[in-house]
Design a protein around this motif. Structure first.
Motif, short mmCIF file in Angstrom:
data_model
loop_
_atom_site.label_atom_id
_atom_site.label_comp_id
_atom_site.label_asym_id
_atom_site.label_seq_id
_atom_site.Cartn_x
_atom_site.Cartn_y
_atom_site.Cartn_z
N LYS A 295 -0.12 11.91 10.96
CA LYS A 295 0.78 12.77 11.73
C LYS A 295 0.00 13.40 12.86
CE LYS A 295 4.46 15.06 12.93
NZ LYS A 295 5.62 14.36 13.53
N VAL A 296 0.45 13.14 14.09
CA VAL A 296 -0.18 13.68 15.28
C VAL A 296 0.81 14.57 16.00
CG1 VAL A 296 -1.29 13.12 17.49
CG2 VAL A 296 -1.64 11.63 15.50
N PHE A 297 0.38 15.80 16.32
CA PHE A 297 1.24 16.74 17.04
C PHE A 297 0.76 16.85 18.50
CE2 PHE A 297 1.66 18.27 12.66
CZ PHE A 297 3.04 18.41 12.56
N PRO A 298 1.69 16.89 19.46
CA PRO A 298 1.30 17.15 20.85
C PRO A 298 0.93 18.62 21.02
CG PRO A 298 3.69 17.01 20.68
CD PRO A 298 3.15 16.67 19.32
N LEU A 299 0.00 18.90 21.92
CA LEU A 299 -0.41 20.26 22.22
C LEU A 299 0.12 20.66 23.59
CD1 LEU A 299 -4.15 20.21 21.05
CD2 LEU A 299 -2.18 21.11 19.82
N ARG A 300 0.56 21.93 23.69
CA ARG A 300 1.07 22.44 24.95
C ARG A 300 0.01 23.28 25.66
NH1 ARG A 300 7.05 24.56 22.93
NH2 ARG A 300 7.86 22.51 22.32
N LEU A 344 8.76 15.42 2.06
CA LEU A 344 10.09 16.02 1.96
C LEU A 344 11.06 15.51 3.02
CD1 LEU A 344 9.03 19.72 1.28
CD2 LEU A 344 10.46 18.34 -0.24
N GLY A 345 10.52 14.78 4.00
CA GLY A 345 11.38 14.29 5.09
C GLY A 345 11.64 15.35 6.14
N LEU A 346 10.87 16.44 6.13
CA LEU A 346 11.05 17.50 7.13
C LEU A 346 10.31 17.19 8.43
CD1 LEU A 346 10.61 20.60 4.78
CD2 LEU A 346 12.74 19.52 5.52
N GLU A 347 9.37 16.25 8.36
CA GLU A 347 8.65 15.76 9.54
C GLU A 347 8.68 14.23 9.51
OE1 GLU A 347 7.22 17.44 11.96
OE2 GLU A 347 6.84 19.47 11.22
N ASP A 348 8.60 13.61 10.68
CA ASP A 348 8.50 12.16 10.77
C ASP A 348 7.04 11.76 10.93
OD1 ASP A 348 11.28 11.75 10.63
OD2 ASP A 348 11.49 12.10 12.80
N ALA A 349 6.63 10.75 10.18
CA ALA A 349 5.24 10.29 10.25
C ALA A 349 4.97 9.60 11.58
CB ALA A 349 4.95 9.35 9.09
N THR A 350 3.76 9.78 12.09
CA THR A 350 3.34 9.07 13.30
C THR A 350 2.90 7.65 12.94
OG1 THR A 350 2.56 11.17 14.20
CG2 THR A 350 1.79 9.18 15.29
#
Length: 547
Positions: A295-300, A344-350
Protein backbone atom coordinates in the motif's frame (compact mmCIF):
# COMPACT_ATOMS: atom_id res chain seq x y z
CA UNK A 1 18.08 5.11 41.82
CA UNK A 2 19.41 6.85 44.91
CA UNK A 3 17.07 9.39 46.48
CA UNK A 4 17.68 12.11 49.01
CA UNK A 5 16.32 11.28 52.47
CA UNK A 6 14.86 14.24 54.37
CA UNK A 7 12.20 14.61 57.01
CA UNK A 8 10.00 17.30 55.43
CA UNK A 9 7.97 16.05 52.44
CA UNK A 10 7.36 18.13 49.34
CA UNK A 11 3.76 16.92 49.35
CA UNK A 12 1.71 15.69 52.28
CA UNK A 13 -1.90 14.65 51.74
CA UNK A 14 -3.69 13.99 55.03
CA UNK A 15 -7.15 12.46 55.54
CA UNK A 16 -8.35 13.79 52.18
CA UNK A 17 -11.98 13.13 51.26
CA UNK A 18 -13.37 14.35 47.92
CA UNK A 19 -17.00 14.01 46.82
CA UNK A 20 -18.99 14.90 43.71
CA UNK A 21 -22.42 16.52 43.71
CA UNK A 22 -24.98 14.35 41.94
CA UNK A 23 -28.34 16.08 42.18
CA UNK A 24 -28.88 16.65 45.88
CA UNK A 25 -26.47 13.91 46.93
CA UNK A 26 -22.72 13.84 47.50
CA UNK A 27 -20.96 10.80 46.02
CA UNK A 28 -17.60 10.12 47.67
CA UNK A 29 -14.76 9.53 45.18
CA UNK A 30 -11.76 9.72 47.54
CA UNK A 31 -12.05 8.67 51.16
CA UNK A 32 -9.65 9.59 54.01
CA UNK A 33 -6.51 9.35 51.85
CA UNK A 34 -3.07 10.03 53.37
CA UNK A 35 0.05 10.10 51.14
CA UNK A 36 3.48 11.75 51.38
CA UNK A 37 6.03 12.45 48.66
CA UNK A 38 9.59 13.33 49.68
CA UNK A 39 12.02 15.51 47.68
CA UNK A 40 13.49 13.61 44.74
CA UNK A 41 11.11 10.68 45.27
CA UNK A 42 8.74 9.09 42.77
CA UNK A 43 5.48 7.88 44.26
CA UNK A 44 3.01 6.05 42.00
CA UNK A 45 -0.72 5.69 42.58
CA UNK A 46 -2.13 2.64 40.84
CA UNK A 47 -5.68 1.37 40.44
CA UNK A 48 -8.38 0.80 37.86
CA UNK A 49 -10.71 3.46 36.46
CA UNK A 50 -12.88 4.86 39.24
CA UNK A 51 -10.36 4.05 41.97
CA UNK A 52 -9.87 7.75 42.79
CA UNK A 53 -6.25 8.10 41.69
CA UNK A 54 -6.78 10.92 39.16
CA UNK A 55 -9.17 12.71 41.51
CA UNK A 56 -6.48 12.63 44.21
CA UNK A 57 -3.96 14.13 41.76
CA UNK A 58 -6.43 16.80 40.64
CA UNK A 59 -7.02 17.78 44.27
CA UNK A 60 -3.29 18.52 44.67
CA UNK A 61 -3.23 21.37 42.14
CA UNK A 62 -6.90 22.24 42.67
CA UNK A 63 -8.05 21.30 39.17
CA UNK A 64 -11.10 19.34 40.29
CA UNK A 65 -14.36 19.60 38.30
CA UNK A 66 -16.86 22.25 39.39
CA UNK A 67 -19.14 19.69 41.02
CA UNK A 68 -16.32 18.34 43.21
CA UNK A 69 -16.06 19.21 46.90
CA UNK A 70 -13.12 18.69 49.27
CA UNK A 71 -15.09 17.43 52.26
CA UNK A 72 -12.19 17.15 54.67
CA UNK A 73 -8.43 16.86 54.95
CA UNK A 74 -5.45 18.89 53.81
CA UNK A 75 -3.03 18.98 50.90
CA UNK A 76 0.27 20.54 51.96
CA UNK A 77 2.90 21.56 49.42
CA UNK A 78 6.16 22.70 51.03
CA UNK A 79 4.18 23.08 54.24
CA UNK A 80 1.39 25.28 52.81
CA UNK A 81 -2.17 23.95 52.81
CA UNK A 82 -3.37 24.26 49.22
CA UNK A 83 -7.02 23.61 50.06
CA UNK A 84 -7.33 27.07 51.65
CA UNK A 85 -4.99 28.98 49.32
CA UNK A 86 -6.55 31.85 47.30
CA UNK A 87 -6.99 31.02 43.62
CA UNK A 88 -4.60 33.81 42.58
CA UNK A 89 -1.80 32.13 44.53
CA UNK A 90 -2.74 28.71 43.12
CA UNK A 91 -2.41 30.14 39.59
CA UNK A 92 1.13 31.27 40.42
CA UNK A 93 1.94 27.90 41.97
CA UNK A 94 0.74 25.78 39.07
CA UNK A 95 3.59 25.33 36.63
CA UNK A 96 6.13 27.16 38.79
CA UNK A 97 5.96 25.00 41.92
CA UNK A 98 3.80 22.09 40.74
CA UNK A 99 4.24 20.92 37.15
CA UNK A 100 1.75 18.76 35.28
CA UNK A 101 2.15 16.23 32.47
CA UNK A 102 -1.39 15.19 31.41
CA UNK A 103 -2.41 12.06 29.55
CA UNK A 104 -3.61 13.15 26.11
CA UNK A 105 -1.22 15.50 24.28
CA UNK A 106 -3.62 16.27 21.43
CA UNK A 107 -6.31 17.64 23.74
CA UNK A 108 -3.78 19.42 25.97
CA UNK A 109 -1.82 21.20 23.23
CA UNK A 110 -3.40 24.11 21.34
CA UNK A 111 -3.62 22.97 17.68
CA UNK A 112 -3.53 26.62 16.51
CA UNK A 113 -0.30 27.55 18.33
CA UNK A 114 3.24 26.64 17.39
CA UNK A 115 4.88 24.24 19.81
CA UNK A 116 7.61 26.68 20.78
CA UNK A 117 5.08 29.43 21.51
CA UNK A 118 3.17 27.12 23.86
CA UNK A 119 6.31 26.34 25.87
CA UNK A 120 7.25 30.03 25.85
CA UNK A 121 3.81 30.92 27.22
CA UNK A 122 4.33 28.54 30.15
CA UNK A 123 7.65 30.27 30.91
CA UNK A 124 6.47 33.87 30.59
CA UNK A 125 3.19 33.44 32.50
CA UNK A 126 5.24 32.61 35.58
CA UNK A 127 7.89 35.26 34.89
CA UNK A 128 10.54 32.57 34.56
CA UNK A 129 12.08 34.15 31.44
CA UNK A 130 11.47 37.11 29.12
CA UNK A 131 12.58 38.20 25.65
CA UNK A 132 15.50 36.40 24.02
CA UNK A 133 16.00 34.29 27.13
CA UNK A 134 12.64 32.68 26.55
CA UNK A 135 13.56 31.44 23.08
CA UNK A 136 16.85 30.01 24.33
CA UNK A 137 15.08 28.24 27.19
CA UNK A 138 12.47 26.79 24.78
CA UNK A 139 15.18 25.33 22.55
CA UNK A 140 17.10 23.92 25.51
CA UNK A 141 13.92 22.26 26.84
CA UNK A 142 13.11 20.69 23.47
CA UNK A 143 16.65 19.36 23.25
CA UNK A 144 16.49 18.12 26.85
CA UNK A 145 13.41 16.00 26.13
CA UNK A 146 15.10 14.45 23.09
CA UNK A 147 13.53 16.39 20.22
CA UNK A 148 16.14 16.95 17.47
CA UNK A 149 16.34 20.06 15.27
CA UNK A 150 14.82 22.09 18.11
CA UNK A 151 14.90 25.42 16.26
CA UNK A 152 12.91 24.01 13.33
CA UNK A 153 10.59 21.93 15.53
CA UNK A 154 9.71 24.91 17.75
CA UNK A 155 8.11 26.58 14.72
CA UNK A 156 5.89 23.59 13.93
CA UNK A 157 2.35 22.77 15.09
CA UNK A 158 1.28 19.79 17.25
CA UNK A 159 -0.21 17.86 14.29
CA UNK A 160 3.26 17.80 12.72
CA UNK A 161 4.60 15.81 15.69
CA UNK A 162 4.22 12.10 16.42
CA UNK A 163 2.38 10.99 19.57
CA UNK A 164 5.64 10.35 21.40
CA UNK A 165 7.05 13.74 20.45
CA UNK A 166 3.86 15.52 21.53
CA UNK A 167 4.15 13.80 24.90
CA UNK A 168 7.75 15.02 25.15
CA UNK A 169 6.51 18.57 24.52
CA UNK A 170 4.11 18.21 27.47
CA UNK A 171 7.01 17.02 29.62
CA UNK A 172 9.02 20.07 28.52
CA UNK A 173 6.09 22.32 29.48
CA UNK A 174 5.60 20.54 32.81
CA UNK A 175 9.27 20.96 33.72
CA UNK A 176 9.78 24.37 32.07
CA UNK A 177 9.91 26.33 35.34
CA UNK A 178 11.81 23.64 37.27
CA UNK A 179 8.96 22.76 39.65
CA UNK A 180 9.56 21.04 42.99
CA UNK A 181 6.77 18.54 42.24
CA UNK A 182 5.68 17.03 38.92
CA UNK A 183 2.27 15.35 38.59
CA UNK A 184 2.35 12.84 35.72
CA UNK A 185 -1.19 11.55 35.06
CA UNK A 186 -1.04 8.46 32.79
CA UNK A 187 1.70 10.24 30.82
CA UNK A 188 2.46 7.38 28.39
CA UNK A 189 -0.62 5.13 28.35
CA UNK A 190 -1.33 5.73 24.65
CA UNK A 191 2.27 5.24 23.48
CA UNK A 192 4.05 2.24 22.01
CA UNK A 193 6.29 0.41 24.48
CA UNK A 194 9.56 1.52 22.87
CA UNK A 195 8.44 5.16 22.66
CA UNK A 196 7.07 4.89 26.21
CA UNK A 197 10.42 3.69 27.50
CA UNK A 198 12.32 6.51 25.80
CA UNK A 199 9.88 9.14 27.10
CA UNK A 200 10.00 7.78 30.66
CA UNK A 201 13.80 7.53 30.58
CA UNK A 202 13.89 11.18 29.56
CA UNK A 203 11.46 12.10 32.35
CA UNK A 204 13.54 10.21 34.94
CA UNK A 205 16.73 11.91 33.82
CA UNK A 206 15.29 15.42 33.86
CA UNK A 207 13.50 15.12 37.21
CA UNK A 208 16.65 13.69 38.77
CA UNK A 209 18.75 16.56 37.38
CA UNK A 210 16.25 19.09 38.74
CA UNK A 211 15.71 17.28 42.03
CA UNK A 212 11.96 17.23 41.40
CA UNK A 213 9.61 14.81 43.14
CA UNK A 214 7.20 12.90 40.89
CA UNK A 215 3.59 11.97 41.64
CA UNK A 216 2.87 9.31 39.00
CA UNK A 217 -0.69 8.21 38.22
CA UNK A 218 -1.01 4.95 36.29
CA UNK A 219 -3.10 1.79 35.91
CA UNK A 220 0.00 -0.16 34.82
CA UNK A 221 1.46 -1.86 37.88
CA UNK A 222 4.47 -3.06 35.89
CA UNK A 223 5.33 0.51 34.92
CA UNK A 224 4.82 1.70 38.49
CA UNK A 225 7.01 -1.05 39.93
CA UNK A 226 9.77 -0.26 37.44
CA UNK A 227 9.72 3.53 37.77
CA UNK A 228 8.56 4.39 41.30
CA UNK A 229 10.25 4.30 44.71
CA UNK A 230 6.93 3.71 46.46
CA UNK A 231 3.53 2.48 45.29
CA UNK A 232 0.10 3.47 46.63
CA UNK A 233 -2.73 1.15 45.59
CA UNK A 234 -6.25 2.64 45.48
CA UNK A 235 -9.59 0.86 45.22
CA UNK A 236 -12.98 2.62 45.09
CA UNK A 237 -11.60 5.77 46.72
CA UNK A 238 -9.59 4.07 49.48
CA UNK A 239 -5.86 3.43 49.85
CA UNK A 240 -5.71 -0.34 50.37
CA UNK A 241 -1.93 -0.82 50.27
CA UNK A 242 1.23 1.26 50.31
CA UNK A 243 4.93 0.49 50.45
CA UNK A 244 8.27 0.32 48.63
CA UNK A 245 7.70 -0.66 45.00
CA UNK A 246 9.75 -3.86 45.17
CA UNK A 247 8.05 -4.96 48.38
CA UNK A 248 4.53 -4.37 47.05
CA UNK A 249 5.37 -6.32 43.91
CA UNK A 250 7.03 -9.29 45.64
CA UNK A 251 4.86 -9.48 48.71
CA UNK A 252 1.43 -7.89 48.09
CA UNK A 253 -0.72 -7.80 51.22
CA UNK A 254 -4.12 -6.93 49.82
CA UNK A 255 -6.19 -9.22 47.62
CA UNK A 256 -6.84 -6.37 45.16
CA UNK A 257 -3.10 -5.77 44.71
CA UNK A 258 -2.63 -9.47 44.02
CA UNK A 259 -5.39 -9.29 41.41
CA UNK A 260 -3.70 -6.30 39.73
CA UNK A 261 -0.39 -8.16 39.60
CA UNK A 262 -1.94 -11.36 38.27
CA UNK A 263 -3.86 -9.42 35.60
CA UNK A 264 -0.89 -7.35 34.40
CA UNK A 265 0.41 -8.92 31.15
CA UNK A 266 3.76 -7.12 31.50
CA UNK A 267 4.39 -8.79 34.85
CA UNK A 268 3.23 -12.19 33.62
CA UNK A 269 5.42 -12.13 30.54
CA UNK A 270 7.98 -14.60 31.90
CA UNK A 271 5.49 -16.96 33.50
CA UNK A 272 4.26 -20.14 31.86
CA UNK A 273 1.97 -19.32 28.95
CA UNK A 274 -1.40 -21.09 29.20
CA UNK A 275 -1.69 -24.02 26.82
CA UNK A 276 -4.01 -23.13 23.94
CA UNK A 277 -5.80 -25.92 22.10
CA UNK A 278 -4.98 -26.38 18.42
CA UNK A 279 -7.65 -24.41 16.52
CA UNK A 280 -10.27 -26.47 14.73
CA UNK A 281 -9.72 -26.24 11.01
CA UNK A 282 -6.06 -25.38 11.43
CA UNK A 283 -5.22 -28.13 8.91
CA UNK A 284 -7.82 -26.88 6.37
CA UNK A 285 -7.29 -24.08 3.86
CA UNK A 286 -6.75 -20.78 5.71
CA UNK A 287 -9.64 -18.34 6.01
CA UNK A 288 -7.43 -15.43 4.90
CA UNK A 289 -4.38 -15.55 2.64
CA UNK A 290 -2.36 -12.34 2.22
CA UNK A 291 0.23 -12.42 -0.59
CA UNK A 292 2.91 -9.79 -1.28
CA UNK A 293 0.56 -7.02 -0.10
CA UNK A 294 1.55 -3.41 -0.70
CA UNK A 295 0.00 0.00 0.00
CA UNK A 296 1.47 3.28 -1.19
CA UNK A 297 -0.02 6.65 -0.19
CA UNK A 298 0.57 9.88 -2.15
CA UNK A 299 2.04 12.78 -0.17
CA UNK A 300 0.79 16.36 -0.45
CA UNK A 301 2.71 19.66 -0.19
CA UNK A 302 5.91 18.00 -1.38
CA UNK A 303 9.09 20.06 -1.36
CA UNK A 304 11.54 19.80 -4.24
CA UNK A 305 13.71 16.71 -3.92
CA UNK A 306 11.52 14.98 -1.34
CA UNK A 307 9.56 11.75 -2.12
CA UNK A 308 5.96 12.22 -3.28
CA UNK A 309 4.74 8.84 -1.95
CA UNK A 310 4.85 6.90 1.32
CA UNK A 311 4.97 3.10 1.39
CA UNK A 312 2.93 2.00 4.41
CA UNK A 313 2.81 -1.74 3.61
CA UNK A 314 5.61 -3.35 1.63
CA UNK A 315 5.45 -6.96 0.38
CA UNK A 316 3.54 -8.44 3.34
CA UNK A 317 2.48 -12.12 3.24
CA UNK A 318 0.75 -14.21 5.92
CA UNK A 319 -2.33 -16.35 6.49
CA UNK A 320 -5.05 -16.64 9.13
CA UNK A 321 -6.08 -20.27 9.80
CA UNK A 322 -9.72 -20.87 10.67
CA UNK A 323 -10.49 -20.60 14.38
CA UNK A 324 -7.07 -19.13 15.24
CA UNK A 325 -5.71 -15.85 16.55
CA UNK A 326 -3.02 -14.21 14.42
CA UNK A 327 -1.39 -11.08 15.82
CA UNK A 328 0.54 -8.29 14.15
CA UNK A 329 2.73 -6.18 16.44
CA UNK A 330 4.94 -3.16 15.93
CA UNK A 331 5.39 0.50 16.71
CA UNK A 332 3.16 3.29 15.39
CA UNK A 333 3.92 3.72 11.72
CA UNK A 334 4.94 0.08 11.26
CA UNK A 335 2.01 -0.56 8.90
CA UNK A 336 -0.02 -2.91 11.11
CA UNK A 337 -3.24 -0.86 11.15
CA UNK A 338 -3.01 -0.18 7.40
CA UNK A 339 -2.72 -3.93 6.88
CA UNK A 340 -5.87 -4.42 9.00
CA UNK A 341 -7.74 -1.77 6.98
CA UNK A 342 -6.77 -3.50 3.73
CA UNK A 343 -8.14 -6.82 5.02
CA UNK A 344 -11.34 -5.08 6.17
CA UNK A 345 -11.76 -3.64 2.69
CA UNK A 346 -11.52 -0.07 4.02
CA UNK A 347 -8.49 0.60 1.80
CA UNK A 348 -7.60 -0.68 -1.67
CA UNK A 349 -4.25 -2.43 -2.05
CA UNK A 350 -1.65 -0.92 -4.37
CA UNK A 351 -0.16 -4.35 -5.07
CA UNK A 352 -0.47 -7.97 -4.02
CA UNK A 353 -3.64 -9.80 -3.09
CA UNK A 354 -5.96 -10.70 -0.20
CA UNK A 355 -7.93 -13.92 -0.49
CA UNK A 356 -10.89 -14.51 1.86
CA UNK A 357 -12.33 -18.01 1.94
CA UNK A 358 -10.64 -18.69 -1.41
CA UNK A 359 -11.88 -15.53 -3.19
CA UNK A 360 -9.66 -12.57 -4.14
CA UNK A 361 -11.16 -9.39 -2.63
CA UNK A 362 -10.12 -7.38 -5.70
CA UNK A 363 -12.55 -9.41 -7.84
CA UNK A 364 -15.63 -8.76 -5.68
CA UNK A 365 -18.48 -6.74 -7.15
CA UNK A 366 -20.36 -4.24 -4.99
CA UNK A 367 -23.05 -6.71 -3.89
CA UNK A 368 -20.39 -9.33 -3.12
CA UNK A 369 -18.39 -6.81 -1.07
CA UNK A 370 -21.55 -6.07 0.94
CA UNK A 371 -21.84 -9.80 1.72
CA UNK A 372 -18.12 -9.93 2.55
CA UNK A 373 -18.50 -7.16 5.15
CA UNK A 374 -21.10 -9.28 6.92
CA UNK A 375 -18.47 -11.98 7.44
CA UNK A 376 -15.65 -9.66 8.59
CA UNK A 377 -16.21 -7.24 11.47
CA UNK A 378 -13.91 -4.76 13.25
CA UNK A 379 -13.45 -3.79 16.91
CA UNK A 380 -11.43 -0.59 17.27
CA UNK A 381 -9.42 0.93 20.13
CA UNK A 382 -11.88 3.58 21.23
CA UNK A 383 -15.41 2.19 21.65
CA UNK A 384 -16.78 5.60 22.63
CA UNK A 385 -15.79 6.97 19.21
CA UNK A 386 -17.22 3.96 17.34
CA UNK A 387 -20.60 3.98 19.13
CA UNK A 388 -23.14 6.65 18.18
CA UNK A 389 -23.72 8.69 21.39
CA UNK A 390 -27.40 9.15 20.40
CA UNK A 391 -28.10 5.42 20.09
CA UNK A 392 -28.90 3.20 23.04
CA UNK A 393 -26.76 0.10 23.52
CA UNK A 394 -29.55 -2.03 22.05
CA UNK A 395 -29.87 0.22 18.99
CA UNK A 396 -26.09 0.16 18.40
CA UNK A 397 -25.95 -3.64 18.53
CA UNK A 398 -29.03 -3.99 16.31
CA UNK A 399 -27.87 -1.48 13.68
CA UNK A 400 -25.73 -3.93 11.62
CA UNK A 401 -28.70 -6.32 11.47
CA UNK A 402 -30.94 -3.52 10.18
CA UNK A 403 -28.36 -2.52 7.56
CA UNK A 404 -28.12 -6.11 6.33
CA UNK A 405 -31.92 -6.61 6.65
CA UNK A 406 -31.64 -9.52 9.05
CA UNK A 407 -34.85 -10.40 10.92
CA UNK A 408 -37.77 -8.25 12.00
CA UNK A 409 -37.79 -5.96 15.05
CA UNK A 410 -38.76 -8.69 17.62
CA UNK A 411 -36.11 -11.07 16.19
CA UNK A 412 -33.46 -8.36 16.39
CA UNK A 413 -34.42 -7.56 19.99
CA UNK A 414 -34.06 -11.24 20.89
CA UNK A 415 -30.65 -11.34 19.16
CA UNK A 416 -29.53 -8.22 21.06
CA UNK A 417 -30.47 -9.87 24.37
CA UNK A 418 -28.61 -13.04 23.39
CA UNK A 419 -25.52 -11.01 22.44
CA UNK A 420 -25.59 -9.10 25.75
CA UNK A 421 -25.67 -12.48 27.49
CA UNK A 422 -22.67 -13.63 25.44
CA UNK A 423 -20.55 -10.63 26.41
CA UNK A 424 -21.66 -10.86 30.07
CA UNK A 425 -23.67 -7.64 30.20
CA UNK A 426 -27.12 -7.39 31.84
CA UNK A 427 -30.00 -7.20 29.36
CA UNK A 428 -31.25 -4.01 31.03
CA UNK A 429 -28.14 -2.27 29.67
CA UNK A 430 -29.79 -2.29 26.22
CA UNK A 431 -31.65 0.89 27.25
CA UNK A 432 -28.54 2.83 28.30
CA UNK A 433 -26.52 5.34 26.29
CA UNK A 434 -22.72 4.92 25.74
CA UNK A 435 -21.79 7.74 28.15
CA UNK A 436 -23.51 5.84 30.98
CA UNK A 437 -21.12 2.90 30.60
CA UNK A 438 -17.55 2.30 31.74
CA UNK A 439 -14.76 1.83 29.19
CA UNK A 440 -14.79 -1.94 29.65
CA UNK A 441 -18.57 -2.09 29.27
CA UNK A 442 -18.42 0.00 26.08
CA UNK A 443 -15.80 -2.35 24.63
CA UNK A 444 -18.08 -5.32 25.39
CA UNK A 445 -20.86 -3.53 23.52
CA UNK A 446 -18.50 -3.01 20.58
CA UNK A 447 -17.70 -6.74 20.61
CA UNK A 448 -21.41 -7.64 20.82
CA UNK A 449 -22.08 -5.37 17.84
CA UNK A 450 -19.23 -7.02 15.89
CA UNK A 451 -20.78 -10.46 16.59
CA UNK A 452 -24.31 -9.41 15.60
CA UNK A 453 -23.86 -10.61 12.01
CA UNK A 454 -22.21 -13.91 13.07
CA UNK A 455 -18.90 -13.11 11.32
CA UNK A 456 -16.12 -15.56 10.51
CA UNK A 457 -13.30 -13.06 11.17
CA UNK A 458 -13.06 -10.29 13.78
CA UNK A 459 -10.31 -7.70 13.31
CA UNK A 460 -9.33 -6.20 16.66
CA UNK A 461 -7.23 -3.06 16.21
CA UNK A 462 -5.70 -2.06 19.58
CA UNK A 463 -8.99 -3.24 21.09
CA UNK A 464 -7.70 -3.55 24.68
CA UNK A 465 -4.79 -1.09 24.78
CA UNK A 466 -6.73 1.72 26.49
CA UNK A 467 -8.26 -0.48 29.20
CA UNK A 468 -7.20 -1.03 32.81
CA UNK A 469 -5.44 -4.34 33.40
CA UNK A 470 -8.37 -5.96 35.21
CA UNK A 471 -10.87 -4.95 32.53
CA UNK A 472 -8.34 -5.90 29.87
CA UNK A 473 -8.03 -9.39 31.37
CA UNK A 474 -11.83 -9.75 31.39
CA UNK A 475 -12.08 -8.75 27.71
CA UNK A 476 -9.28 -11.15 26.71
CA UNK A 477 -10.99 -13.99 28.59
CA UNK A 478 -14.26 -13.05 26.87
CA UNK A 479 -12.62 -13.13 23.42
CA UNK A 480 -11.05 -16.54 24.13
CA UNK A 481 -14.39 -17.93 25.31
CA UNK A 482 -16.26 -16.58 22.28
CA UNK A 483 -13.64 -18.01 19.95
CA UNK A 484 -14.01 -21.47 21.51
CA UNK A 485 -17.81 -21.25 21.46
CA UNK A 486 -18.30 -19.76 17.97
CA UNK A 487 -15.18 -20.88 16.10
CA UNK A 488 -14.16 -17.28 15.38
CA UNK A 489 -10.90 -16.28 13.73
CA UNK A 490 -9.15 -13.17 15.06
CA UNK A 491 -6.67 -10.75 13.55
CA UNK A 492 -5.26 -8.94 16.58
CA UNK A 493 -3.39 -5.67 15.97
CA UNK A 494 -1.37 -4.37 18.91
CA UNK A 495 1.80 -2.65 20.04
CA UNK A 496 1.64 -4.58 23.35
CA UNK A 497 3.67 -7.79 23.07
CA UNK A 498 2.76 -8.84 26.59
CA UNK A 499 -0.94 -9.03 25.66
CA UNK A 500 -0.16 -10.64 22.32
CA UNK A 501 1.77 -13.43 24.02
CA UNK A 502 -1.27 -14.36 26.09
CA UNK A 503 -3.80 -14.72 23.26
CA UNK A 504 -2.00 -15.56 20.01
CA UNK A 505 -1.45 -18.71 18.01
CA UNK A 506 0.90 -16.95 15.61
CA UNK A 507 2.70 -13.59 15.75
CA UNK A 508 4.08 -11.35 12.99
CA UNK A 509 6.38 -8.45 13.89
CA UNK A 510 6.15 -5.45 11.56
CA UNK A 511 8.66 -2.65 11.11
CA UNK A 512 8.47 0.11 8.48
CA UNK A 513 5.82 -1.69 6.44
CA UNK A 514 7.51 -5.11 6.36
CA UNK A 515 7.16 -8.29 8.40
CA UNK A 516 10.62 -8.75 9.91
CA UNK A 517 9.92 -11.81 12.08
CA UNK A 518 7.21 -14.45 12.43
CA UNK A 519 6.62 -17.38 14.72
CA UNK A 520 4.66 -18.83 17.61
CA UNK A 521 4.47 -16.73 20.79
CA UNK A 522 6.97 -19.07 22.44
CA UNK A 523 9.41 -18.61 19.56
CA UNK A 524 9.01 -14.83 19.42
CA UNK A 525 9.30 -14.42 23.20
CA UNK A 526 11.72 -17.23 23.94
CA UNK A 527 14.15 -16.85 21.06
CA UNK A 528 13.65 -13.60 19.12
CA UNK A 529 15.87 -13.44 16.05
CA UNK A 530 15.66 -9.75 15.16
CA UNK A 531 17.17 -6.85 17.08
CA UNK A 532 13.90 -4.92 16.60
CA UNK A 533 11.87 -7.70 18.24
CA UNK A 534 14.34 -7.82 21.13
CA UNK A 535 13.98 -4.04 21.51
CA UNK A 536 10.18 -4.37 21.69
CA UNK A 537 10.46 -7.11 24.32
CA UNK A 538 13.00 -5.18 26.39
CA UNK A 539 10.72 -2.14 26.42
CA UNK A 540 7.79 -3.93 28.12
CA UNK A 541 7.49 -2.15 31.50
CA UNK A 542 8.16 -4.47 34.42
CA UNK A 543 9.11 -7.45 32.23
CA UNK A 544 12.58 -7.71 33.76
CA UNK A 545 11.50 -7.26 37.37
CA UNK A 546 12.12 -10.13 39.78
CA UNK A 547 8.80 -11.11 41.31
Amino acid sequence: MTRTTVTEPVLRIENLTVAFRSGRELVTAVRDVTIRVDPGETVAIVGESGSGKSTTAAAVNRLLPENAVIVQGSVRFDGRDLTSLPETEMVRLRGAGIGLVPQDPMSNLDPLMRVGDQIAEALEVHGYTTGAGTHERVLSLLEAVGIPNADQRARQYPHEFSGGMRQRVLIAMGLACKPRLLIADEPTSALDVTVQRRVLDQLDQLTEEMGAAVFLITHDLGLAAERADRIVVMLKGDVVEEGPAAEVLRNPQHEYTRRLIDAAPSLAVRTERPQRPTPEGASAAPLVEVTDLGKVFPLRSVKRGEPDTFTAVDGVSFSIPRGSTVSIVGESGSGKSTTANLILGLEDATSGSISFDGVDLATLRRSQMFAFRRRVQPVFQNPFASLDPRYTVGESIAEPMKVHRIGDAPARRARVEALLDQVALPRAMAERLPHELSGGQRQRVAIARALALKPDLVVLDEAVSALDVLVQAQILDLLAGLQAELGLSYLFISHDLAVVRMISDHVHVMQRGRIVESGSPDQIFGDPQQAYTRELLAAIPGADLDR
